[in-house]
Design a protein around this motif. Structure first.
Motif, short mmCIF file in Angstrom:
data_model
loop_
_atom_site.label_atom_id
_atom_site.label_comp_id
_atom_site.label_asym_id
_atom_site.label_seq_id
_atom_site.Cartn_x
_atom_site.Cartn_y
_atom_site.Cartn_z
N THR A 145 -31.20 -30.96 -108.79
CA THR A 145 -30.23 -31.96 -109.25
C THR A 145 -30.03 -31.96 -110.77
O THR A 145 -29.20 -32.73 -111.26
CB THR A 145 -30.64 -33.38 -108.80
N CYS A 146 -30.79 -31.14 -111.49
CA CYS A 146 -30.56 -31.05 -112.93
C CYS A 146 -30.65 -29.61 -113.40
O CYS A 146 -31.35 -28.80 -112.79
CB CYS A 146 -31.51 -31.95 -113.73
N SER A 147 -29.93 -29.29 -114.45
CA SER A 147 -29.86 -27.92 -114.94
C SER A 147 -31.21 -27.44 -115.48
O SER A 147 -31.59 -26.28 -115.29
CB SER A 147 -28.78 -27.78 -116.01
N HIS A 148 -31.95 -28.34 -116.13
CA HIS A 148 -33.23 -27.93 -116.72
C HIS A 148 -34.20 -27.46 -115.65
O HIS A 148 -34.81 -26.40 -115.76
CB HIS A 148 -33.83 -29.08 -117.53
N CYS A 153 -37.31 -23.49 -113.13
CA CYS A 153 -38.15 -23.34 -111.93
C CYS A 153 -37.51 -22.29 -111.03
O CYS A 153 -36.84 -22.62 -110.05
CB CYS A 153 -38.26 -24.65 -111.17
N PRO A 154 -37.68 -21.02 -111.38
CA PRO A 154 -37.02 -19.97 -110.59
C PRO A 154 -37.56 -19.85 -109.17
O PRO A 154 -36.91 -19.28 -108.30
CB PRO A 154 -37.31 -18.70 -111.40
N PHE A 155 -38.77 -20.39 -108.94
CA PHE A 155 -39.37 -20.28 -107.61
C PHE A 155 -40.00 -21.61 -107.22
O PHE A 155 -40.79 -22.17 -107.98
CB PHE A 155 -40.44 -19.17 -107.61
N ILE A 156 -39.64 -22.11 -106.06
CA ILE A 156 -40.21 -23.34 -105.52
C ILE A 156 -41.01 -22.97 -104.28
O ILE A 156 -40.43 -22.67 -103.24
CB ILE A 156 -39.12 -24.37 -105.16
N PRO A 157 -42.35 -22.96 -104.36
CA PRO A 157 -43.16 -22.58 -103.20
C PRO A 157 -42.86 -23.47 -102.00
O PRO A 157 -42.73 -24.68 -102.12
CB PRO A 157 -44.60 -22.79 -103.69
N GLY A 158 -42.75 -22.83 -100.84
CA GLY A 158 -42.53 -23.56 -99.60
C GLY A 158 -41.08 -23.80 -99.25
O GLY A 158 -40.77 -24.14 -98.10
N ALA A 159 -40.18 -23.64 -100.23
CA ALA A 159 -38.76 -23.88 -99.97
C ALA A 159 -38.17 -22.71 -99.18
O ALA A 159 -38.39 -21.54 -99.53
CB ALA A 159 -38.00 -24.07 -101.27
N GLU A 160 -37.40 -23.03 -98.15
CA GLU A 160 -36.72 -21.97 -97.40
C GLU A 160 -35.28 -21.80 -97.88
O GLU A 160 -34.61 -20.86 -97.49
CB GLU A 160 -36.76 -22.27 -95.91
N ALA A 161 -34.84 -22.72 -98.73
CA ALA A 161 -33.51 -22.61 -99.35
C ALA A 161 -33.56 -23.33 -100.69
O ALA A 161 -34.34 -24.27 -100.87
CB ALA A 161 -32.44 -23.22 -98.46
N ARG A 162 -32.75 -22.87 -101.60
CA ARG A 162 -32.64 -23.48 -102.93
C ARG A 162 -31.16 -23.71 -103.19
O ARG A 162 -30.37 -22.77 -103.20
CB ARG A 162 -33.23 -22.53 -103.97
N ILE A 163 -30.78 -24.98 -103.37
CA ILE A 163 -29.37 -25.33 -103.45
C ILE A 163 -29.12 -26.16 -104.70
O ILE A 163 -29.54 -27.32 -104.78
CB ILE A 163 -28.94 -26.12 -102.19
N PRO A 164 -28.46 -25.59 -105.72
CA PRO A 164 -28.16 -26.38 -106.92
C PRO A 164 -27.02 -27.37 -106.66
O PRO A 164 -25.94 -26.99 -106.24
CB PRO A 164 -27.72 -25.32 -107.94
N VAL A 165 -27.31 -28.64 -106.85
CA VAL A 165 -26.30 -29.70 -106.81
C VAL A 165 -26.56 -30.57 -108.04
O VAL A 165 -27.21 -31.60 -107.97
CB VAL A 165 -26.37 -30.54 -105.51
N ARG A 166 -26.08 -30.10 -109.17
CA ARG A 166 -26.44 -30.70 -110.46
C ARG A 166 -25.60 -31.92 -110.79
O ARG A 166 -24.40 -31.98 -110.47
CB ARG A 166 -26.26 -29.67 -111.58
N TYR A 167 -26.25 -32.87 -111.45
CA TYR A 167 -25.57 -34.09 -111.91
C TYR A 167 -25.88 -34.32 -113.39
O TYR A 167 -26.96 -33.97 -113.87
CB TYR A 167 -26.05 -35.31 -111.11
N LYS A 168 -24.93 -34.91 -114.09
CA LYS A 168 -25.16 -35.27 -115.50
C LYS A 168 -26.16 -36.41 -115.58
O LYS A 168 -26.18 -37.30 -114.73
CB LYS A 168 -23.83 -35.66 -116.16
#
Length: 203
Positions: A145-148, A153-168
């Motif tokens: 949810t944030c750009s930082h 965090c290029p890798f999130i252990p345990g995640a089967e999908a990584r979906i950027p939905v960024r908010y200001k």
């Protein structure tokens, strides 16, 4: 499910907001993920992640759970960060203005029990790292949810999908005369998009 009246009114307001073509393309990836899990009769676990787990990811966890329940979809909603701070009090005040009932336990990094209906269990909200024991360790989508956090965090252990939905970040307006307005604006945007997402799931 009997939502609190003020919350119901804000949900109707959120549903009336337009979703731009750009934002629609971003959240379509999330819709597709949820639909696939639903079609395969698998648990839907979403972990909303931003750096401090204090504002945007908390709004997203709360509104994601409410949106799923509103549309009759069973979903496990989590949130986390890369650092532990606290659920920001300005964000807590915003969800209160939206009609949630909130109780607090502890100091420093308190736990907040967020109710959207007397018929449902409260959402437990507090700042934690994304792999905290309160969150599911595997089989989840990491919603960035944030750009930082997304960029660092290029890798999130345990995640089967990584979906950027960024908010200001509404933090930019802390201690200004626009503070409450901007927190509510961000909360309403997140509500609108999460409600849109779950409205598109075909049962």
């Amino acid at each position: 499910m009997n939502l609190y009246p003020t919350l119901q009114a804000h949900i109707e307001k959120a549903q009336a907001l337009p979703i731009s073509e750009e934002r629609g393309a971003i959240i379509q990836v999330l819709i597709d993920y949820i639909q696939k899990k639903f079609d395969q009769d698998q648990d839907i676990n979403l972990n909303y992640i931003c750096t401090h787990n204090s504002r945007r990811s908390q709004f997203s966890q709360i509104w994601g759970k409410v949106a799923a329940a509103y549309h009759g979809i069973d979903m496990n909603s989590f949130s986390g960060g890369v650092e532990v701070t606290a659920f920001n009090e300005r964000a807590v005040e915003s969800i209160k203005r939206f009609g949630f009932k909130v109780s607090k336990e502890g100091e420093g990094n308190p736990k907040y029990f967020v109710l959207y209906s007397d018929d449902e269990d409260p959402i437990v909200a507090f700042s934690k790292v994304y792999d905290d024991a309160a969150n599911t360790p595997t089989g989840f989508a990491a919603i960035m949810t944030c750009s930082h956090a997304d960029e660092n965090c290029p890798f999130i252990p345990g995640a089967e999908a990584r979906i950027p939905v960024r908010y200001k970040d509404p933090k930019a307006f802390d201690d200004t005369d626009q503070e409450a307005e901007k927190y509510d604006e961000r909360s309403l945007q997140i509500a609108s998009e999460m409600l849109f997402v779950f409205s598109k799931i075909k049962k």
